[in-house]
Write an enzyme that holds these catalytic residues in place. Structure first.
Site, PDB file in Angstrom:
ATOM      1  N   HIS A  94     -50.064  14.105  43.980  1.00  0.00           N
ATOM      2  CA  HIS A  94     -49.377  15.004  43.050  1.00  0.00           C
ATOM      3  C   HIS A  94     -49.171  14.349  41.687  1.00  0.00           C
ATOM      4  CE1 HIS A  94     -47.384  17.776  46.316  1.00  0.00           C
ATOM      5  NE2 HIS A  94     -48.693  17.937  46.221  1.00  0.00           N
ATOM      6  N   TYR A 146     -42.328  23.031  42.085  1.00  0.00           N
ATOM      7  CA  TYR A 146     -42.012  23.245  43.497  1.00  0.00           C
ATOM      8  C   TYR A 146     -41.326  24.587  43.725  1.00  0.00           C
ATOM      9  CZ  TYR A 146     -43.427  18.625  45.103  1.00  0.00           C
ATOM     10  OH  TYR A 146     -44.171  17.522  45.455  1.00  0.00           O
ATOM     11  N   GLU A 199     -42.072  11.184  43.849  1.00  0.00           N
ATOM     12  CA  GLU A 199     -42.866  11.346  42.627  1.00  0.00           C
ATOM     13  C   GLU A 199     -42.103  10.871  41.399  1.00  0.00           C
ATOM     14  OE1 GLU A 199     -43.918  15.477  43.074  1.00  0.00           O
ATOM     15  OE2 GLU A 199     -44.933  14.997  44.970  1.00  0.00           O
ATOM     16  N   ARG A 235     -60.491  16.046  39.696  1.00  0.00           N
ATOM     17  CA  ARG A 235     -61.028  15.387  40.880  1.00  0.00           C
ATOM     18  C   ARG A 235     -60.584  13.934  40.871  1.00  0.00           C
ATOM     19  NH1 ARG A 235     -62.103  20.027  41.138  1.00  0.00           N
ATOM     20  NH2 ARG A 235     -64.004  21.060  41.855  1.00  0.00           N
ATOM     21  N   GLN A 236     -60.394  13.364  42.059  1.00  0.00           N
ATOM     22  CA  GLN A 236     -60.005  11.959  42.153  1.00  0.00           C
ATOM     23  C   GLN A 236     -61.223  11.085  42.488  1.00  0.00           C
ATOM     24  OE1 GLN A 236     -57.957  14.349  43.859  1.00  0.00           O
ATOM     25  NE2 GLN A 236     -56.504  14.281  42.167  1.00  0.00           N
ATOM     26  N   SER A 294     -62.128   6.813  43.230  1.00  0.00           N
ATOM     27  CA  SER A 294     -61.625   5.453  43.418  1.00  0.00           C
ATOM     28  C   SER A 294     -62.134   4.536  42.324  1.00  0.00           C
ATOM     29  CB  SER A 294     -62.067   4.910  44.780  1.00  0.00           C
ATOM     30  OG  SER A 294     -61.534   5.681  45.837  1.00  0.00           O
ATOM     31  N   GLY A 319     -70.974   5.709  53.611  1.00  0.00           N
ATOM     32  CA  GLY A 319     -71.393   6.439  52.430  1.00  0.00           C
ATOM     33  C   GLY A 319     -70.580   6.076  51.199  1.00  0.00           C
ATOM     34  N   VAL A 370     -58.715   9.347  52.757  1.00  0.00           N
ATOM     35  CA  VAL A 370     -59.483  10.581  52.906  1.00  0.00           C
ATOM     36  C   VAL A 370     -59.777  11.119  51.518  1.00  0.00           C
ATOM     37  CG1 VAL A 370     -59.458  12.951  53.757  1.00  0.00           C
ATOM     38  CG2 VAL A 370     -58.455  11.133  55.136  1.00  0.00           C
ATOM     39  N   GLY A 403     -60.206  14.059  49.313  1.00  0.00           N
ATOM     40  CA  GLY A 403     -59.854  15.460  49.427  1.00  0.00           C
ATOM     41  C   GLY A 403     -58.610  15.622  50.287  1.00  0.00           C
TER      42      GLY A 403
END
Length: 409
Positions: free
Chosen positions: A88, A98, A140, A206-207, A209, A274, A398, A400
């Site tokens: 978040h 929220y 947060e 999008r995230q 790494s 992968g 993970v 997503g």
């Protein structure tokens, strides 16, 4: 903890809510985006909406959280809530949003369950929601304060200075800072969110790494092109692959993510498949930069040796560590020797097929980090637990929404 008034109500209604929770989540998102289409611009990943993963993740987390409140009130899943909070904050979520989620979620519960939602039932589930929401809001707030940023200031512009074609479907982007504001340092294993304008005029996040330790001026991340699958092609990954070149500017968040390498002297075992290699690459880079003396074992599975992303980087980093090794599994080995055993050597062929952690000697008292597709994570984690590895020593990332919720189990 739930109030004495709400606890028996949640216990009594949890089975029926749990039975319908996925339908509740679907109607929630549909109703919210019809009323507030602006939320799809820069905050929600519409790819996850399209394939249903976001709905499944929300449904699973709410039902599991409610289950803990009534069955294990002293063992709330802090680790998973921390994971959600990091995601978040990387999106710039603000506390007042929220309330928006609450209003549409409660509407969807009533819409699905109808007359079964009495005032007492509605009040009890309202309490569940705000218990979970307030825990997340507090986490947060702490994350924002820790890096002296806010939902409005986590974003900054970076310039692409280099593109590296790692494999046919993976590109590394190296970006440099474009202003003199302090660069918030990343921890080993963290990610950044990239926010781009799509061709239809909607921003999408999008995230990715971070694959290299910080130097104060640059960030580095790798992107796998998502295409040729039964699901729709990835709009962000294809945009980055096709249209972002050296000299272009991109908007990134500060780094976040709770799956972070622990600073101990214990051996480290990393298992990836992968593009799941990316957080492992970041961890290895940090260890090299710190001159780590820890024993490090990297286990990686891929389709072929040619599809192994960042292979040169991780092999070089392992070779620089005092005790680093690499073992690989390929579904289609090409017949040539592959790095396996001691890092930096080609003395042994790769294993063929899916990863089998029982094929290698694992160090005693090690910490484990896993990243890859969900079936891979489930298989490897189960094998490790069967070998006696405590679940608390296994962290997983993970990409997503987390549809597994292993930390609730």
């Amino acid at each position: 903890m739930l109030s004495d008034t709400s606890s028996p109500v949640i216990k009594a209604t949890l089975p029926v809510v749990g039975e319908h929770i996925e339908e509740i989540a679907k109607r929630f998102y549909k109703h919210m985006f019809e009323e507030r289409p602006d939320l799809l611009d820069g905050l929600f990943n519409r790819g996850n909406q399209a394939d249903g993963r976001q709905q499944q993740a929300l449904a699973g987390s709410i039902a599991a959280f409610a289950g803990f409140l009534v069955n294990k009130p002293d063992q709330l899943p802090d680790h998973l809530l921390s994971r959600v909070a990091h995601k978040h904050v990387s999106l710039g979520l603000a506390p007042d949003q929220y309330q928006i989620v609450h209003d549409h979620l409660m509407w969807s519960i009533v819409d699905v369950l109808g007359d079964a939602v009495t005032p007492d039932v509605a009040a009890a589930w309202d309490e569940v929601y705000w218990l979970m929401a307030n825990m997340l809001i507090n986490k947060e707030r702490g994350l924002y304060n820790a890096v002296h940023l806010s939902p409005e200031t986590i974003w900054r512009t970076w310039r692409v200075v280099r593109r590296i074609q790692e494999t046919d479907d993976v590109v590394t982007f190296i970006v440099e800072r474009t202003d003199e504001r302090d660069v918030k340092p990343s921890l080993p294993g963290q990610y950044v969110t990239i926010k781009m304008l799509m061709h239809d005029g909607v921003h999408q996040p999008r995230q990715y790494s971070l694959t290299k330790a910080d130097d104060g001026h640059h960030r580095q991340f790798a992107v796998k092109r998502v295409h040729g699958l039964p699901t729709p092609d990835g709009e962000m990954s294809n945009l980055l692959h096709n249209e972002i070149h050296e000299g272009d500017e991109v908007v990134l968040s500060a780094p976040f993510g709770d799956v972070v390498l622990e600073y101990t002297d214990r051996p480290v075992v990393m298992a990836s498949a992968g593009i799941g290699i990316t957080p492992m690459a970041g961890m290895l880079s940090h260890m090299v930069k710190a001159g780590s003396q820890r024993q490090v074992m990297l286990l990686h599975a891929d389709d072929t040796p040619a599809s192994f992303p960042l292979r040169a980087q991780v092999t070089e980093d392992l070779a620089q560590l005092a005790d680093g090794s690499l073992n690989t599994w390929f579904l289609e080995p090409d017949g040539s020797p592959a790095a396996s055993g001691a890092a930096g050597t080609d003395s042994a062929p790769a294993f063929k097929g899916f990863m089998d952690v029982n094929a290698v000697d694992l160090p005693d008292d090690a910490e484990y980090y896993l990243c890859g597709p969900l079936p891979f994570l489930k298989s490897v984690r189960s094998a490790l637990v069967a070998r006696g590895v405590p679940a608390k020593d296994i962290q997983y990332e993970v990409f997503g929404p987390d549809l597994w919720l292993a930390d609730f189990q």
